[in-house]
Design a protein around this motif. Structure first.
Motif, PDB file in Angstrom:
ATOM      1  N   LEU A   1       5.759   6.387 -11.940  1.00  5.74           N
ATOM      2  CA  LEU A   1       6.496   5.686 -10.620  1.00  5.74           C
ATOM      3  C   LEU A   1       7.478   6.556  -9.754  1.00  5.74           C
ATOM      4  CD1 LEU A   1       6.710   3.313  -8.463  1.00  5.74           C
ATOM      5  CD2 LEU A   1       8.236   2.154 -10.002  1.00  5.74           C
ATOM      6  N   SER A   2       8.399   6.993 -11.002  1.00  4.47           N
ATOM      7  CA  SER A   2       9.630   7.626 -10.670  1.00  4.47           C
ATOM      8  C   SER A   2       9.237   8.922  -9.709  1.00  4.47           C
ATOM      9  CB  SER A   2      10.346   8.150 -11.743  1.00  4.47           C
ATOM     10  OG  SER A   2      11.518   9.055 -11.300  1.00  4.47           O
ATOM     11  N   ARG A   3       8.065   9.843 -10.544  1.00  2.00           N
ATOM     12  CA  ARG A   3       7.527  10.916  -9.792  1.00  2.00           C
ATOM     13  C   ARG A   3       6.943  10.702  -8.560  1.00  2.00           C
ATOM     14  NH1 ARG A   3       5.755  11.905 -15.030  1.00  2.00           N
ATOM     15  NH2 ARG A   3       3.570  11.527 -14.395  1.00  2.00           N
ATOM     16  N   LEU A   4       6.123   9.728  -8.562  1.00  4.88           N
ATOM     17  CA  LEU A   4       5.727   9.061  -7.130  1.00  4.88           C
ATOM     18  C   LEU A   4       6.584   8.953  -5.886  1.00  4.88           C
ATOM     19  CD1 LEU A   4       2.647   6.824  -8.269  1.00  4.88           C
ATOM     20  CD2 LEU A   4       2.431   9.048  -7.095  1.00  4.88           C
ATOM     21  N   PHE A   5       7.683   8.178  -6.330  1.00  5.86           N
ATOM     22  CA  PHE A   5       8.817   7.864  -5.493  1.00  5.86           C
ATOM     23  C   PHE A   5       9.353   9.218  -4.994  1.00  5.86           C
ATOM     24  CE2 PHE A   5      12.275   5.322  -3.307  1.00  5.86           C
ATOM     25  CZ  PHE A   5      11.567   4.104  -3.391  1.00  5.86           C
ATOM     26  N   ARG A   6       9.864   9.999  -5.654  1.00  5.67           N
ATOM     27  CA  ARG A   6      10.402  11.217  -5.409  1.00  5.67           C
ATOM     28  C   ARG A   6       9.511  12.111  -4.735  1.00  5.67           C
ATOM     29  NH1 ARG A   6      14.789  13.890  -7.332  1.00  5.67           N
ATOM     30  NH2 ARG A   6      15.050  12.504  -9.000  1.00  5.67           N
ATOM     31  N   THR A   7       8.258  12.087  -4.727  1.00  3.04           N
ATOM     32  CA  THR A   7       7.245  12.977  -3.936  1.00  3.04           C
ATOM     33  C   THR A   7       7.233  12.368  -2.627  1.00  3.04           C
ATOM     34  OG1 THR A   7       6.141  13.517  -6.111  1.00  3.04           O
ATOM     35  CG2 THR A   7       4.951  13.689  -3.716  1.00  3.04           C
ATOM     36  N   TYR A   8       7.032  10.828  -2.346  1.00  4.01           N
ATOM     37  CA  TYR A   8       6.832  10.362  -1.095  1.00  4.01           C
ATOM     38  C   TYR A   8       8.062  10.044  -0.551  1.00  4.01           C
ATOM     39  CZ  TYR A   8       1.641  10.102  -2.083  1.00  4.01           C
ATOM     40  OH  TYR A   8       0.479  10.531  -2.049  1.00  4.01           O
TER      41      TYR A   8
ATOM     42  N   GLY B   1       2.737  -2.155 -11.740  1.00  4.56           N
ATOM     43  CA  GLY B   1       1.803  -1.840 -13.007  1.00  4.56           C
ATOM     44  C   GLY B   1       1.446  -0.442 -13.018  1.00  4.56           C
ATOM     45  N   LEU B   2       2.699   0.319 -13.231  1.00 10.90           N
ATOM     46  CA  LEU B   2       2.768   1.717 -13.461  1.00 10.90           C
ATOM     47  C   LEU B   2       3.776   1.999 -14.433  1.00 10.90           C
ATOM     48  CD1 LEU B   2       2.641   3.528 -10.037  1.00 10.90           C
ATOM     49  CD2 LEU B   2       0.554   3.104 -11.716  1.00 10.90           C
TER      50      LEU B   2
ATOM     51  N   VAL C   1       6.737  10.555  10.421  1.00 13.67           N
ATOM     52  CA  VAL C   1       5.761   9.459  10.124  1.00 13.67           C
ATOM     53  C   VAL C   1       4.259   9.511  10.417  1.00 13.67           C
ATOM     54  CG1 VAL C   1       4.960   6.827  11.231  1.00 13.67           C
ATOM     55  CG2 VAL C   1       7.591   7.699  10.760  1.00 13.67           C
ATOM     56  N   LYS C   2       4.245  10.692  11.182  1.00 17.66           N
ATOM     57  CA  LYS C   2       2.806  10.986  11.761  1.00 17.66           C
ATOM     58  C   LYS C   2       2.017  11.818  10.334  1.00 17.66           C
ATOM     59  CE  LYS C   2       3.314  11.490  16.706  1.00 17.66           C
ATOM     60  NZ  LYS C   2       3.584  12.504  17.610  1.00 17.66           N
ATOM     61  N   VAL C   3       2.984  12.553   9.842  1.00 22.44           N
ATOM     62  CA  VAL C   3       2.792  13.387   8.370  1.00 22.44           C
ATOM     63  C   VAL C   3       2.268  12.571   7.127  1.00 22.44           C
ATOM     64  CG1 VAL C   3       3.343  15.120   7.021  1.00 22.44           C
ATOM     65  CG2 VAL C   3       3.816  15.537   9.292  1.00 22.44           C
ATOM     66  N   ARG C   4       3.091  11.593   7.143  1.00 20.15           N
ATOM     67  CA  ARG C   4       2.898  10.513   6.391  1.00 20.15           C
ATOM     68  C   ARG C   4       1.559   9.750   6.271  1.00 20.15           C
ATOM     69  NH1 ARG C   4       7.870   9.385   3.575  1.00 20.15           N
ATOM     70  NH2 ARG C   4       8.822  11.515   2.970  1.00 20.15           N
ATOM     71  N   LEU C   5       1.426   9.367   7.647  1.00 14.83           N
ATOM     72  CA  LEU C   5       0.213   8.743   7.735  1.00 14.83           C
ATOM     73  C   LEU C   5      -0.946   9.522   7.696  1.00 14.83           C
ATOM     74  CD1 LEU C   5       1.119   6.642  11.023  1.00 14.83           C
ATOM     75  CD2 LEU C   5       0.667   5.877   8.859  1.00 14.83           C
ATOM     76  N   GLN C   6      -1.026  10.759   7.887  1.00 17.54           N
ATOM     77  CA  GLN C   6      -2.249  11.675   7.583  1.00 17.54           C
ATOM     78  C   GLN C   6      -2.421  11.947   6.197  1.00 17.54           C
ATOM     79  OE1 GLN C   6      -0.895  15.162   9.639  1.00 17.54           O
ATOM     80  NE2 GLN C   6      -1.438  14.358  11.697  1.00 17.54           N
ATOM     81  N   LEU C   7      -1.270  12.009   5.387  1.00 17.64           N
ATOM     82  CA  LEU C   7      -1.435  12.193   4.017  1.00 17.64           C
ATOM     83  C   LEU C   7      -1.808  10.620   3.439  1.00 17.64           C
ATOM     84  CD1 LEU C   7       1.629  14.345   3.049  1.00 17.64           C
ATOM     85  CD2 LEU C   7      -0.656  15.061   3.269  1.00 17.64           C
ATOM     86  N   ARG C   8      -1.721   9.802   4.077  1.00 13.55           N
ATOM     87  CA  ARG C   8      -1.972   8.475   3.426  1.00 13.55           C
ATOM     88  C   ARG C   8      -0.964   7.962   2.475  1.00 13.55           C
ATOM     89  NH1 ARG C   8      -8.532   7.860   2.459  1.00 13.55           N
ATOM     90  NH2 ARG C   8      -9.165   8.270   4.740  1.00 13.55           N
ATOM     91  N   GLU C   9      -0.181   6.938   2.541  1.00 14.91           N
ATOM     92  CA  GLU C   9       0.885   6.435   2.079  1.00 14.91           C
ATOM     93  C   GLU C   9       0.345   6.037   0.599  1.00 14.91           C
ATOM     94  OE1 GLU C   9       4.126   6.684   1.178  1.00 14.91           O
ATOM     95  OE2 GLU C   9       4.543   6.151   3.158  1.00 14.91           O
ATOM     96  N   HIS C  10       1.077   6.424  -0.376  1.00  7.32           N
ATOM     97  CA  HIS C  10       0.741   5.801  -1.681  1.00  7.32           C
ATOM     98  C   HIS C  10       0.930   4.304  -2.001  1.00  7.32           C
ATOM     99  CE1 HIS C  10      -0.059   5.496  -6.043  1.00  7.32           C
ATOM    100  NE2 HIS C  10      -0.529   6.938  -6.257  1.00  7.32           N
ATOM    101  N   PRO C  11      -0.003   3.528  -2.271  1.00  3.50           N
ATOM    102  CA  PRO C  11       0.175   1.971  -2.362  1.00  3.50           C
ATOM    103  C   PRO C  11       1.179   1.558  -3.325  1.00  3.50           C
ATOM    104  CG  PRO C  11      -2.196   2.710  -3.171  1.00  3.50           C
ATOM    105  CD  PRO C  11      -1.481   3.912  -2.575  1.00  3.50           C
ATOM    106  N   ALA C  12       1.432   2.389  -4.480  1.00  3.91           N
ATOM    107  CA  ALA C  12       2.178   2.020  -5.367  1.00  3.91           C
ATOM    108  C   ALA C  12       3.843   2.185  -4.770  1.00  3.91           C
ATOM    109  CB  ALA C  12       2.020   2.810  -6.712  1.00  3.91           C
ATOM    110  N   VAL C  13       3.917   3.371  -4.068  1.00  2.00           N
ATOM    111  CA  VAL C  13       5.125   3.431  -3.559  1.00  2.00           C
ATOM    112  C   VAL C  13       5.473   2.318  -2.568  1.00  2.00           C
ATOM    113  CG1 VAL C  13       6.568   4.954  -2.037  1.00  2.00           C
ATOM    114  CG2 VAL C  13       5.197   5.985  -3.822  1.00  2.00           C
ATOM    115  N   GLN C  14       4.578   1.782  -1.769  1.00  2.00           N
ATOM    116  CA  GLN C  14       4.899   0.849  -0.589  1.00  2.00           C
ATOM    117  C   GLN C  14       5.057  -0.239  -1.379  1.00  2.00           C
ATOM    118  OE1 GLN C  14       5.128   1.467   2.653  1.00  2.00           O
ATOM    119  NE2 GLN C  14       6.082  -0.725   2.401  1.00  2.00           N
TER     120      GLN C  14
END
Length: 500
Positions: free
Chosen positions: A426-433, A420-421, A383-396
């Protein structure tokens, strides 16, 4: 009935510790009632009687005549050997050192036989000798495993006082045949076995153990938890040696089950014996990796509970193997966290911390808590790493849409349109995050929602399936089994049993 240790015995006899140790090792002192880490424990009147007889002169005379010493023997332990030049069997006490060796080897053989280097190795024949001499070639009817909570936190005088009271209660309320090979093990564990007679009054024995536990809880504030198993309860048709081996192991299972529910009580094991494959189900390990890798702190209690139910449930897993399985989970969590971007130095520190904790703990409650803390710690680092990388708003946004429409038909195209993607982006973003596909994520969330609804007895399995967005009962059953390894009906029945 007072009990004395080495120091008090030395004061009565006027001896120092060294002299007591020498006489004790030669078997010239009265047989103790128990062996603790601090040394043997005797009845005070036995030591006083020994002192009145001239500090061993009478014992030496009796031994020279091949007769039994007058001092009472611990738990009725006899050697059964014939005295030289005698036509009848001489009843002699087993020397304290041998008695202690046999006691430890006996329980070690039973509880760890399936993971010993040579399988059912008898550790020098101690097991067979104990059966032949102490049990008259019979296998005990039951076994008891007990945990004295907080014993390791007490100072030596307080620990000795509390143990002495427990021993007095056991000797007072249990017959000699019911407390054979009574021994204290690591960090407050107690084991003994015995015979319950032709009528097999195990419930009566359980009531007496409950009385002892209640007495210690009310008068000393000490929680003593008992696990009791009768030999015929786990292998009624099996060979006696196999039956008693399982009996001893499932007494430990009964103890673990009661520790999970309420300390200071007695649990009688009365379920069918279950074999342990020695491997944590792959579905649970995969779920754990997903929770850690995706930083899902909200899923930590669920996966921890599922793992605890398997590791500390009605399957016997020896403590040594239990530690190995917990270590394998640490490795899986570290690899998942590393995939999510956690630094190796942080992972090394966490691994070292929890590995040390697991290897030094004998308390099942502490092991369960350590597992929960480890899952939380590894997931928290992600979770700390994710916060540092900033969560992508589209994934959330996609996750929020899935949670809000979990009971509706969902597809990648529908979710992509909602945020709106394009579907591919969106599939690539979701797999990445998230480290998984949207389809797998949807199925996992639906199964999680279904688990909560299955706790409601008023809802049928079909109603739960459609309420969580599954198009058919067959699809629901297939995905549920693929995720948890059991059908929804089996899962519901297991929860009913666990909740009593």
């Amino acid at each position: 009935m007072d009990l004395v240790g080495v120091k008090e015995a030395g004061e009565i006899l006027g001896w120092d510790r060294r002299k007591i140790s020498v006489y004790y090792s030669r078997g010239k002192l009265p047989a103790p009632v128990a062996h603790l880490a601090a040394g043997p424990i005797w009845h005070r009147q036995d030591i006083e009687a020994f002192a009145r007889r001239g500090r061993g002169a009478a014992v030496a005379t009796q031994q020279s005549k091949n007769k039994a010493p007058e001092a009472p023997m611990a738990s009725g332990v006899y050697s059964g050997e014939k005295a030289p030049g005698s036509r009848r069997e001489a009843v002699r006490p087993i020397p304290p050192g041998i008695d202690r060796l046999w006691t430890g080897a006996f329980w070690h053989h039973l509880l760890y036989a399936n993971i010993s280097p040579s399988g059912m190795d008898d550790f020098g024949g101690a097991f067979e000798r104990a059966l032949r001499r102490i049990f008259n070639n019979n296998y005990p009817d039951f076994a008891v495993a007990a945990r004295i909570d907080g014993l390791d936190n007490l100072k030596t005088p307080a620990r000795r006082t509390m143990v002495a009271k427990l021993l007095r209660l056991l000797h007072r309320h249990l017959g000699r045949q019911e407390r054979k090979l009574l021994t204290f093990a690591h960090e407050g564990f107690l084991y003994f076995c015995g015979f319950c007679g032709s009528d097999g009054q195990v419930p009566d024995l359980a009531e007496r153990l409950r009385f002892i536990a209640t007495r210690l809880r009310e008068e000393e504030g000490v929680l003593v938890t008992f696990g009791l198993c009768r030999r015929t309860a786990v292998a009624p048709e099996a060979k006696p040696e196999l039956g008693f081996g399982n009996c001893a192991r499932y007494a430990v299972v009964a103890l673990r089950l009661q520790l999970n529910r309420e300390k200071g009580q007695v649990h009688i094991y009365n379920e069918s014996a279950r074999d342990d494959s020695g491997v944590i189900p792959a579905k649970l390990v995969d779920w754990l990796r997903q929770v850690v890798q995706n930083g899902r702190l909200d899923r930590v209690p669920g996966i921890s509970a599922e793992l605890s139910d398997y590791l500390f449930g009605p399957i016997y897993i020896p403590l040594l193997k239990l530690r190995v399985l917990l270590q394998s989970l640490l490795v899986s969590m570290a690899l998942a966290a590393q995939t999510a971007g956690v630094e190796e130095l942080v992972l090394h520190s966490l691994n070292r911390k929890y590995l040390t904790l697991l290897m030094s703990s004998y308390d099942y409650t502490q092991l369960r808590q350590a597992l929960l803390e480890a899952v939380t710690a590894f997931t928290g680092e992600v979770v700390k790493v994710r916060l540092q990388l900033r969560e992508h708003p589209a994934v959330q946004a996609a996750e929020d849409y899935i949670h809000q429409h979990i009971d509706e038909p969902l597809s990648l195209k529908v979710i992509a349109g909602a945020v709106g993607l394009s579907s591919s982006y969106l599939s690539r973003l979701f797999r990445t995050y998230r480290g998984t596909t949207i389809t797998n994520y949807i199925n996992h969330e639906r199964v999680e929602a279904a688990k909560n609804l299955l706790n409601d007895p008023d809802l049928s399995v079909a109603e739960v399936a459609f309420a969580t967005g599954f198009g058919s009962l067959q699809h629901f059953n297939r995905m549920f089994r693929a995720t948890l390894g059991c059908t929804p009906t089996q899962y519901r029945n297991q929860k009913y049993v666990q909740n009593g």
